[in-house]
Design an enzyme around this catalytic site. Sequence first.
Site, PDB file in Angstrom:
ATOM      1  N   ARG A  74       4.323 -33.591 -13.233  1.00 45.83           N
ATOM      2  CA  ARG A  74       2.818 -33.742 -13.269  1.00 45.83           C
ATOM      3  C   ARG A  74       2.383 -33.388 -12.139  1.00 45.83           C
ATOM      4  O   ARG A  74       2.657 -33.666 -10.973  1.00 45.83           O
ATOM      5  CB  ARG A  74       2.498 -35.243 -13.801  1.00 45.83           C
ATOM      6  CG  ARG A  74       3.109 -35.444 -15.281  1.00 45.83           C
ATOM      7  CD  ARG A  74       2.495 -37.022 -15.557  1.00 45.83           C
ATOM      8  NE  ARG A  74       3.044 -37.325 -16.875  1.00 45.83           N
ATOM      9  CZ  ARG A  74       2.910 -38.700 -17.394  1.00 45.83           C
ATOM     10  NH1 ARG A  74       2.254 -39.437 -16.860  1.00 45.83           N
ATOM     11  NH2 ARG A  74       3.633 -38.868 -18.509  1.00 45.83           N
ATOM     12  N   ARG A 122       3.592 -42.564  -7.926  1.00 40.45           N
ATOM     13  CA  ARG A 122       2.817 -41.475  -8.570  1.00 40.45           C
ATOM     14  C   ARG A 122       3.532 -40.410  -7.915  1.00 40.45           C
ATOM     15  O   ARG A 122       3.243 -39.915  -6.942  1.00 40.45           O
ATOM     16  CB  ARG A 122       1.464 -41.371  -8.268  1.00 40.45           C
ATOM     17  CG  ARG A 122       0.613 -40.688  -9.381  1.00 40.45           C
ATOM     18  CD  ARG A 122      -0.631 -40.778  -8.991  1.00 40.45           C
ATOM     19  NE  ARG A 122      -1.265 -41.983  -9.575  1.00 40.45           N
ATOM     20  CZ  ARG A 122      -1.551 -42.456 -10.738  1.00 40.45           C
ATOM     21  NH1 ARG A 122      -1.501 -41.694 -11.595  1.00 40.45           N
ATOM     22  NH2 ARG A 122      -2.018 -43.849 -10.804  1.00 40.45           N
ATOM     23  N   GLU A 130       0.734 -50.454 -14.102  1.00 42.98           N
ATOM     24  CA  GLU A 130       1.388 -49.763 -15.526  1.00 42.98           C
ATOM     25  C   GLU A 130       2.670 -49.320 -15.074  1.00 42.98           C
ATOM     26  O   GLU A 130       3.003 -48.872 -14.228  1.00 42.98           O
ATOM     27  CB  GLU A 130       0.323 -48.692 -15.772  1.00 42.98           C
ATOM     28  CG  GLU A 130       0.849 -48.000 -17.163  1.00 42.98           C
ATOM     29  CD  GLU A 130       0.173 -46.572 -17.339  1.00 42.98           C
ATOM     30  OE1 GLU A 130       0.941 -45.935 -17.926  1.00 42.98           O
ATOM     31  OE2 GLU A 130      -0.726 -46.277 -16.674  1.00 42.98           O
ATOM     32  N   SER A 142       3.199 -47.107 -21.252  1.00 40.56           N
ATOM     33  CA  SER A 142       1.801 -46.964 -22.266  1.00 40.56           C
ATOM     34  C   SER A 142       2.400 -46.554 -23.445  1.00 40.56           C
ATOM     35  O   SER A 142       3.085 -45.462 -23.499  1.00 40.56           O
ATOM     36  CB  SER A 142       1.040 -45.922 -21.610  1.00 40.56           C
ATOM     37  OG  SER A 142      -0.251 -45.927 -22.231  1.00 40.56           O
ATOM     38  N   ARG A 182       9.127 -46.313 -11.486  1.00 38.50           N
ATOM     39  CA  ARG A 182       8.087 -47.525 -11.417  1.00 38.50           C
ATOM     40  C   ARG A 182       9.045 -48.722 -11.628  1.00 38.50           C
ATOM     41  O   ARG A 182       8.880 -49.706 -11.150  1.00 38.50           O
ATOM     42  CB  ARG A 182       6.940 -47.276 -12.416  1.00 38.50           C
ATOM     43  CG  ARG A 182       6.198 -46.122 -12.050  1.00 38.50           C
ATOM     44  CD  ARG A 182       4.775 -46.453 -12.814  1.00 38.50           C
ATOM     45  NE  ARG A 182       3.967 -45.148 -12.336  1.00 38.50           N
ATOM     46  CZ  ARG A 182       2.651 -45.449 -12.549  1.00 38.50           C
ATOM     47  NH1 ARG A 182       2.113 -46.170 -13.114  1.00 38.50           N
ATOM     48  NH2 ARG A 182       1.815 -44.280 -12.165  1.00 38.50           N
TER      49      ARG A 182
END
Length: 425
Positions: free
Chosen positions: A261, A276, A348, A351, A390
């Site tokens: 990403r 991230r 988070e 999701s 994560r």
Amino acid sequence: MHDIRLIRDDPAAFDAALARRGVEAVSARILALDEYRRGVATRLQEAQNRRNEASKSIGTAMGKGDKDTAEALKAEVAQIKDLLPALEADERQHDEAIRAELARLPNLPAADVPEGADESDNVEVARWGTPREFAFTAKEHADIGPALGLDFETGAAISGARFTFLRGQVARLHRALAQFMLDTQVDTHGYTECAPPLLVKDDAAFGTGQLPKFAEDLFRTTDGRWLIPTSEVSLTNSVREQIMGADTLPLRMTALTPCFRSEAGAAGRDTRGFIRQHQFEKVELVTVCKPEESAAEHERMVAAAESILKALELPYRKMLLSAGDMGASARKTFDLEVWLPGQAAYREISSVSNCGDWQARRMNTRFKPEGSKKTEFVHTLNGSGLAVGRTLVAVLENYQDEDGSVRVPEVLKARMGGIERLVPA
């Protein structure tokens, strides 16, 4: 993608649903395009019918020796033939314009999705586990990680910001987490393991909603392919352009893949640490099912992701996202947020979204219900089960000791080759 009949039938309701997501009213513009296109289609059909009738009449007139009538009919047919390409092009142009308008619109939120503009309006549904009480000040993973093999400097030197080089013990723990997640989703929850491509074509990225609106969030190769931001893209598109048998549904798939990403929309956020990254690994869950099954499949998928956190004994909370905080493809989303003691916050880690038939319409994926001659669009769902990086962050922070070492969670010890504690170098 939306069914234009929804807009025709109740444009006010459609605009009201979009307004919940902060999108301006579009029905009037789309219906104007649709009305014009339908008018062109009618004129095109009438011209084609008249051409066919006139062509047949030419033979009749010739048979009667009426050459004047035959010549007049020939002239009319020639005139219609000259007109048809322009009408066809006009219809095609407006078809494409309508499709482009529909393609840029997000999914409509489900009725039970909370109102709200952003994450501050999300609703906590449940909470599991009690955060550990430390006899010392808990540190963030970015502070304890480097001594354990989380090498931010080398990653940045090789590839730039948001890349990390993992070494030794922490690399093995990362691998153990990934394999544990994948095995659990396959062996316990019945997902079929897949090893999909990491590069996809435009059609695939369009099918799951990354294109055209979110191209800047992706990495593109010089030959026009896209690196997947998640294996949702590859897994979901594995059924594109298909009519599936009702007996093959629900289809549940999982994959452990690298993901890529650009983080274009996250400038300045989480620049420190491993949360991230431009490149990371994730165990993805994807389900393709009948419309009447999707609500239950959504809950099942969330439970499958939760089971990983419970097995690792990581405290978390389950959040129902507000209409304004959901991804574009989702009609309803649950986030799982894990407790990070170093930040003293829930963050988070998964999701899980029900996309309804929004992606299926973009991919043209249908099924034939038993006893029916007509096909229906399937429903698709996707979620993380879990994001590996994560989860590594959560383990490092929750299992840390004052000397900078990190205990290996009990459920992972058999995969660590006898290592029960990560010790600072």
